[in-house]
Design a protein around this motif. Structure first.
Motif, mmCIF file in Angstrom:
data_model
loop_
_atom_site.group_PDB
_atom_site.id
_atom_site.type_symbol
_atom_site.label_atom_id
_atom_site.label_comp_id
_atom_site.label_asym_id
_atom_site.label_seq_id
_atom_site.Cartn_x
_atom_site.Cartn_y
_atom_site.Cartn_z
ATOM 1 N N LEU A 195 9.876 -2.034 7.745
ATOM 2 C CA LEU A 195 9.727 -2.359 6.330
ATOM 3 C C LEU A 195 8.618 -1.532 5.676
ATOM 4 O O LEU A 195 7.524 -1.404 6.229
ATOM 5 C CB LEU A 195 9.400 -3.858 6.243
ATOM 6 C CG LEU A 195 9.633 -4.566 4.914
ATOM 7 C CD1 LEU A 195 11.085 -4.460 4.485
ATOM 8 C CD2 LEU A 195 9.221 -6.034 5.039
ATOM 9 N N PHE A 196 8.905 -0.994 4.504
ATOM 10 C CA PHE A 196 7.947 -0.256 3.669
ATOM 11 C C PHE A 196 7.377 0.993 4.335
ATOM 12 O O PHE A 196 6.330 1.494 3.935
ATOM 13 C CB PHE A 196 6.782 -1.166 3.207
ATOM 14 C CG PHE A 196 7.220 -2.416 2.513
ATOM 15 C CD1 PHE A 196 8.082 -2.352 1.432
ATOM 16 C CD2 PHE A 196 6.785 -3.665 2.940
ATOM 17 C CE1 PHE A 196 8.499 -3.507 0.782
ATOM 18 C CE2 PHE A 196 7.199 -4.823 2.299
ATOM 19 C CZ PHE A 196 8.054 -4.741 1.220
ATOM 20 N N SER A 197 8.077 1.488 5.374
ATOM 21 C CA SER A 197 7.549 2.669 6.060
ATOM 22 C C SER A 197 8.352 3.905 5.724
ATOM 23 O O SER A 197 9.526 3.823 5.356
ATOM 24 C CB SER A 197 7.579 2.454 7.574
ATOM 25 O OG SER A 197 6.671 1.446 7.908
ATOM 26 N N GLU A 198 7.686 5.041 5.899
ATOM 27 C CA GLU A 198 8.323 6.347 5.710
ATOM 28 C C GLU A 198 7.968 7.256 6.868
ATOM 29 O O GLU A 198 6.895 7.137 7.445
ATOM 30 C CB GLU A 198 7.767 7.037 4.451
ATOM 31 C CG GLU A 198 8.194 6.460 3.137
ATOM 32 C CD GLU A 198 7.674 7.310 1.969
ATOM 33 O OE1 GLU A 198 6.920 8.278 2.206
ATOM 34 O OE2 GLU A 198 8.040 7.002 0.831
ATOM 35 N N VAL A 284 9.373 -2.629 -2.736
ATOM 36 C CA VAL A 284 7.980 -2.195 -2.933
ATOM 37 C C VAL A 284 7.074 -3.365 -2.594
ATOM 38 O O VAL A 284 7.456 -4.523 -2.770
ATOM 39 C CB VAL A 284 7.802 -1.770 -4.422
ATOM 40 C CG1 VAL A 284 6.354 -1.700 -4.833
ATOM 41 C CG2 VAL A 284 8.495 -0.423 -4.697
ATOM 42 N N GLN A 285 5.874 -3.117 -2.085
ATOM 43 C CA GLN A 285 4.866 -4.186 -2.071
ATOM 44 C C GLN A 285 3.882 -3.896 -3.191
ATOM 45 O O GLN A 285 3.417 -2.780 -3.339
ATOM 46 C CB GLN A 285 4.089 -4.356 -0.781
ATOM 47 C CG GLN A 285 4.400 -3.479 0.375
ATOM 48 C CD GLN A 285 3.649 -3.947 1.630
ATOM 49 O OE1 GLN A 285 3.347 -5.131 1.805
ATOM 50 N NE2 GLN A 285 3.348 -3.022 2.500
ATOM 51 N N PHE A 286 3.559 -4.953 -3.914
ATOM 52 C CA PHE A 286 2.812 -4.772 -5.160
ATOM 53 C C PHE A 286 1.664 -5.772 -5.261
ATOM 54 O O PHE A 286 1.871 -6.967 -5.079
ATOM 55 C CB PHE A 286 3.781 -4.956 -6.342
ATOM 56 C CG PHE A 286 3.140 -4.981 -7.690
ATOM 57 C CD1 PHE A 286 2.169 -4.047 -8.052
ATOM 58 C CD2 PHE A 286 3.502 -5.947 -8.626
ATOM 59 C CE1 PHE A 286 1.574 -4.081 -9.304
ATOM 60 C CE2 PHE A 286 2.917 -5.980 -9.882
ATOM 61 C CZ PHE A 286 1.942 -5.044 -10.225
ATOM 62 N N HIS A 429 0.423 5.451 -1.228
ATOM 63 C CA HIS A 429 1.726 5.972 -0.806
ATOM 64 C C HIS A 429 2.858 4.992 -1.084
ATOM 65 O O HIS A 429 2.842 3.869 -0.620
ATOM 66 C CB HIS A 429 1.712 6.373 0.676
ATOM 67 C CG HIS A 429 2.721 7.439 0.965
ATOM 68 N ND1 HIS A 429 2.382 8.763 1.182
ATOM 69 C CD2 HIS A 429 4.073 7.399 0.979
ATOM 70 C CE1 HIS A 429 3.480 9.476 1.336
ATOM 71 N NE2 HIS A 429 4.522 8.669 1.222
ATOM 72 N N TYR A 430 3.838 5.471 -1.856
ATOM 73 C CA TYR A 430 5.060 4.733 -2.106
ATOM 74 C C TYR A 430 5.643 4.306 -0.759
ATOM 75 O O TYR A 430 5.621 5.101 0.184
ATOM 76 C CB TYR A 430 6.037 5.668 -2.824
ATOM 77 C CG TYR A 430 7.174 4.991 -3.536
ATOM 78 C CD1 TYR A 430 7.056 4.608 -4.863
ATOM 79 C CD2 TYR A 430 8.383 4.764 -2.888
ATOM 80 C CE1 TYR A 430 8.113 4.007 -5.536
ATOM 81 C CE2 TYR A 430 9.434 4.160 -3.543
ATOM 82 C CZ TYR A 430 9.293 3.785 -4.869
ATOM 83 O OH TYR A 430 10.337 3.189 -5.526
ATOM 84 N N PRO A 431 6.180 3.103 -0.603
ATOM 85 C CA PRO A 431 6.390 2.062 -1.614
ATOM 86 C C PRO A 431 5.293 0.991 -1.619
ATOM 87 O O PRO A 431 5.593 -0.162 -1.918
ATOM 88 C CB PRO A 431 7.727 1.461 -1.160
ATOM 89 C CG PRO A 431 7.660 1.507 0.341
ATOM 90 C CD PRO A 431 6.829 2.719 0.686
ATOM 91 N N ASN A 432 4.067 1.383 -1.308
ATOM 92 C CA ASN A 432 2.969 0.419 -1.279
ATOM 93 C C ASN A 432 2.141 0.534 -2.551
ATOM 94 O O ASN A 432 1.217 1.345 -2.627
ATOM 95 C CB ASN A 432 2.089 0.653 -0.043
ATOM 96 C CG ASN A 432 2.836 0.328 1.249
ATOM 97 O OD1 ASN A 432 3.799 -0.454 1.244
ATOM 98 N ND2 ASN A 432 2.413 0.915 2.343
ATOM 99 N N ALA A 433 2.470 -0.295 -3.537
ATOM 100 C CA ALA A 433 1.741 -0.317 -4.804
ATOM 101 C C ALA A 433 0.636 -1.348 -4.684
ATOM 102 O O ALA A 433 0.585 -2.338 -5.410
ATOM 103 C CB ALA A 433 2.686 -0.645 -5.955
HETATM 104 C C1 NAG Z 1 2.982 0.476 3.719
HETATM 105 O O1 NAG Z 1 2.210 -0.556 4.242
HETATM 106 C C2 NAG Z 1 2.683 -1.062 5.487
HETATM 107 C C3 NAG Z 1 1.788 -2.204 5.880
HETATM 108 O O2 NAG Z 1 1.936 -3.250 4.970
HETATM 109 C C4 NAG Z 1 2.653 0.031 6.519
HETATM 110 O O3 NAG Z 1 3.220 -0.433 7.713
HETATM 111 C C5 NAG Z 1 3.482 1.207 6.017
HETATM 112 O O4 NAG Z 1 3.374 2.278 6.911
HETATM 113 C C6 NAG Z 1 2.990 1.651 4.660
HETATM 114 N N1 NAG Z 1 3.921 2.647 4.164
HETATM 115 C C7 NAG Z 1 3.569 3.894 3.839
HETATM 116 C C8 NAG Z 1 4.648 4.792 3.370
HETATM 117 O O5 NAG Z 1 2.429 4.302 3.917
#
Ligand code: NAG
Ligand code: NAG
Ligand code: NAG
Ligand code: NAG
Ligand code: NAG
Ligand code: NAG
Ligand code: NAG
Length: 665
Positions: A195-198, A284-286, A429-433
């Motif tokens: 989740l929310f990773s790239e 996204v986390q916001f 870094h998207y998607p972490n707002a």
């Molecule tokens: C976003 O935050 C999560 C933790 O909540 C982390 O695991 C993830 O790698 C982050 N994403 C990016 C693209 O940095």
């Protein structure tokens, strides 16, 4: 008997071998194929630095950051197989034409002189229809007709690899196959969802759907690429089989293939529709007013399930295509009327790309538009990246600009950002707002305070939404007080052009601050704060009077604004003047406009006017801002140089905003 001269015969044979495609209105550095969101962004490289000149067949499509997103197309005509997309092996079709609009990329192919194909990649844009705009999907539509008046036996094939689902080819893919309401689909996804990773800017979670109509004569296969493509080549069908050996993306490359038997094809078009897209429940986390929350993809409010969304999108082609054609036509008419064909060449290539950096999130009652700063560092809703893009949102639907600004206001107004000036972006870094509770974002204070005040007023004027100005008045005052302190003699700092380095007393940055103070006087007046309005206005007038001496090389021949106060031999694009016209402030005297219009042609290079005297590179966005407020002839100069650059640049990546005005690189 017709005798043919040896030399002419040789020439005509050469022409047959090296048949060139036409490119209308231009040959972009990279051709958008499926470009709809930060994670659905597949292109074909065109520029000569690694691209093949703009041909769909012969090289693999890539994600914007240049790793392959395998997408193959084959066509079998009377038993002979050709490649129309990607590089799977068989001989390539002959591309005769390419054309782009704001939403479509259309290729025309000659297949052995026997049949003609029109291949349309449509990434729909519906700025006023959020149900449609929220879907992270794109179409591939293929028309085939006979080219020689005879009937031909035709089968069509297309597959995707699992490269779409992760930026790390050693990750394990899983997949299945099914049908929903007449739509046949392959579903492909990372077995371990993150989740929310790239990785390499590709998303590491969610489900990819690759679909077509469940027609008679459809066959499929999920299996090794060599099996599926070879079986099609030899037999024209696929075995309707699914390999269940879930494995790494690069392990015997699983592909997800469809073959359609078009049967006997004559002069009436035989059409096949494919669609591709990504579903993610949470986008996204916001860090908003309620704390720190996952925000759903907006499409979740309109569809009960992924499959309901897939089915709707796939069956919506005729409506969606019509809505996109309407937008294409509107943009074409308005761009031509505003500044002619060169402007349309630039604008129509930019629209999909600008929208493709965004995603609609939240619910209908609490909607946000999140934007990724693509190809630099991945920041979320970067204020000075929204700024160059904001005209396209104002033009198509001003609410979209509000939805980009809202999360920035929400985070800062709920006390989650400690600095007195505006934040640079909403998350590293998207998607972490997720904001900057420690205030340690990139420091670009004057730029961002100015941008926020200017864009807020621009939105309110377009939408006649003065309530928005009242709602955010306290924050706007806080930022304006920073501008009052820093705009006359800007401290040593970076501007949005951060790669050019920090500098004190930047003439163009100072101008932005002063225009924003003047804009604040309008905001005060519109919200009934007449006393404030007079005060802001008189401060702004006092500053701009001094700026006309501090920031202008009056003795130069011809005179021009400087890069920084007192450096009379320096110059730069005075793009911040744009906001004075945009907001109809009549603040900066007209001689400044006239002076700059006369000056720019004296420092023009082959592909445009340099950003400033420190380098030969320029910013395409700021050139267009500058052009839009220049005299007609200077405007045409800017647009012609930029359209020429688009056509000639050797770069092979999506339209950049930063390039060299001499080499075009
Ligand atoms: C976003 O935050 C999560 C933790 O909540 C982390 O695991 C993830 O790698 C982050 N994403 C990016 C693209 O940095
Ligand atoms: C392709 O499009 C052109 C222009 O619209 C049209 O003339 C031609 O008939 C089309 N060919 C096919 C195969 O649909
Ligand atoms: C080849 O295609 C025919 C139908 O055209 C089908 O009946 C047959 O099973 C196929 N053979 C293989 C090996 O896929
Ligand atoms: C959304 O807004 C409407 C109209 O303001 C309201 O009736 C509804 O209860 C709201 N829904 C939610 C989930 O807040
Ligand atoms: C900015 O310009 C003013 C006026 O020319 C000058 O007095 C001041 O020293 C400059 N500031 C910096 C940091 O160079
Ligand atoms: C005008 O603004 C200045 C600077 O913010 C402030 O010191 C002053 O009190 C204001 N005057 C009025 C009349 O509001
Ligand atoms: C720059 O030009 C202005 C007038 O155009 C002049 O007053 C000023 O002295 C010049 N500055 C330098 C450092 O030459």
């Amino acid at each position: 008997m017709k005798l043919c001269h040896l030399f002419l015969c040789a020439l005509s044979q050469l022409a047959l071998v090296a048949a060139q495609s036409t490119f209308t209105p231009a040959r972009p550095p990279a051709i958008p194929l499926a470009v709809k969101s930060p994670y659905l962004s597949t292109w074909i490289n065109a520029g000569s630095d690694g691209g093949n000149g703009g041909y769909l067949a012969g090289e693999w499509p890539v994600f914007w950051s240049n790793q392959i997103t395998g997408w193959a197309g084959l066509i079998r005509v009377d038993g002979t197989t050709y490649t129309w997309m990607g590089s799977p092996g068989p001989q390539a079709v002959t591309q005769t034409a390419f054309q782009y609009t704001s939403t479509k990329s259309i290729f025309t192919m000659d297949v052995g002189g026997k049949v003609e194909m029109n291949i349309t990649f449509l990434s729909p844009i519906t700025p006023n229809d959020f149900k449609r705009q929220s879907l992270v999907f794109s179409y591939l539509h293929v028309d085939v007709t006979s080219a020689d008046g005879k009937a031909h036996d035709v089968q069509l094939y297309a597959d995707i690899t699992a490269e779409w689902i992760s930026g790390d080819r050693s990750n394990i893919a899983q997949w299945d196959y099914g049908q929903a309401g007449g739509v046949a689909y392959h579903r492909v996804y990372r077995q371990t969802q993150q989740l929310f990773s790239e990785v390499n800017d590709q998303s590491e979670y969610g489900y990819w759907y690759w679909s077509t109509d469940q027609v008679n004569g459809l066959t499929y296969q999920a299996g090794p690429s060599t099996d599926a493509r070879n079986t099609f080549e030899s037999n024209g069908t696929l075995p309707n089989s699914k390999d269940t050996n879930y494995r790494a993306i690069s392990d015997n490359w699983p592909v997800f293939a469809f073959a359609v038997d078009l049967g006997s094809v004559n002069e009436s078009p035989s059409s096949t529709l494919f669609s591709i897209g990504l579903t993610q429940d949470e986008a996204v986390q916001f860090a908003g007013s309620d704390g720190y929350d996952p925000v759903p993809s907006l499409w979740k409010s309109y569809f009960e399930t992924d499959l309901a969304a897939v089915e709707f999108f796939h069956k919506d082609y005729s409506t969606s295509s019509q809505l996109s054609t309407n937008l294409d036509n509107q943009i074409a008419q308005d761009a031509i009327a505003a500044a002619g064909q060169d402007y349309l060449t630039v604008a129509s290539l930019s629209v999909r790309q600008a929208f493709g950096a965004t995603q609609l999130c939240g619910t209908p009652n609490a909607t946000y538009l999140f934007l990724k700063e693509i190809s630099s560092d991945g920041n979320v809703n970067t204020v000075d990246v929204i700024f160059p893009a904001h005209p396209v949102f104002l033009y198509t639907n001003p609410i979209l600009l509000k939805l980009l600004l809202d999360p920035l206001y929400e985070n800062q107004e709920s006390g989650k950002y400690p600095n007195t000036y505006s934040m640079h972006d909403l998350g590293a870094h998207y998607p972490n707002a997720t904001g900057y509770p420690a205030g340690n974002d990139e420091e670009m204070p004057l730029e961002e305070c100015g941008d926020m005040v200017i864009m807020t007023l621009a939105y309110a004027l377009r939408s006649k939404d003065t309530a928005y100005l009242s709602q955010h008045y306290a924050k706007l005052e806080q930022w304006t007080s920073y501008l009052i302190d820093d705009s006359l003699y800007p401290a040593n700092q970076i501007s949005t052009d951060d790669f050019a380095g920090a500098l004190a007393n930047q003439t163009n940055l100072a101008l932005k601050g002063m225009i924003a103070i003047k804009a604040m006087s309008v905001i005060s007046s519109l919200t009934g704060n007449e006393g404030d309005s007079k005060n802001y206005s008189s401060t702004a007038e006092e500053y701009i009077t001094q700026w006309q001496t501090l920031g202008v090389a009056h003795d130069a021949n011809p005179p021009h604004s400087t890069l920084s106060y007192g450096s009379n031999s320096s110059h730069g694009l005075l793009y911040n003047l744009y906001a004075d016209k945009e907001l109809d402030l009549n603040f900066v005297p007209s001689w400044v406009y006239d002076m700059q219009s006369k000056f720019y042609p004296t420092v023009e290079n082959k592909y445009g006017v340099p950003l400033d005297t420190r380098h030969t590179y320029t910013k395409a966005d700021w050139e267009v801002f500058t052009a839009s407020i220049a005299s007609k002839s200077t405007q045409q100069m800017f647009l012609k140089d930029l359209a020429t650059w688009i056509n000639e640049t050797p770069t092979n990546r999506p339209l950049t905003d930063l390039y060299d005005t001499e080499t075009g690189k």
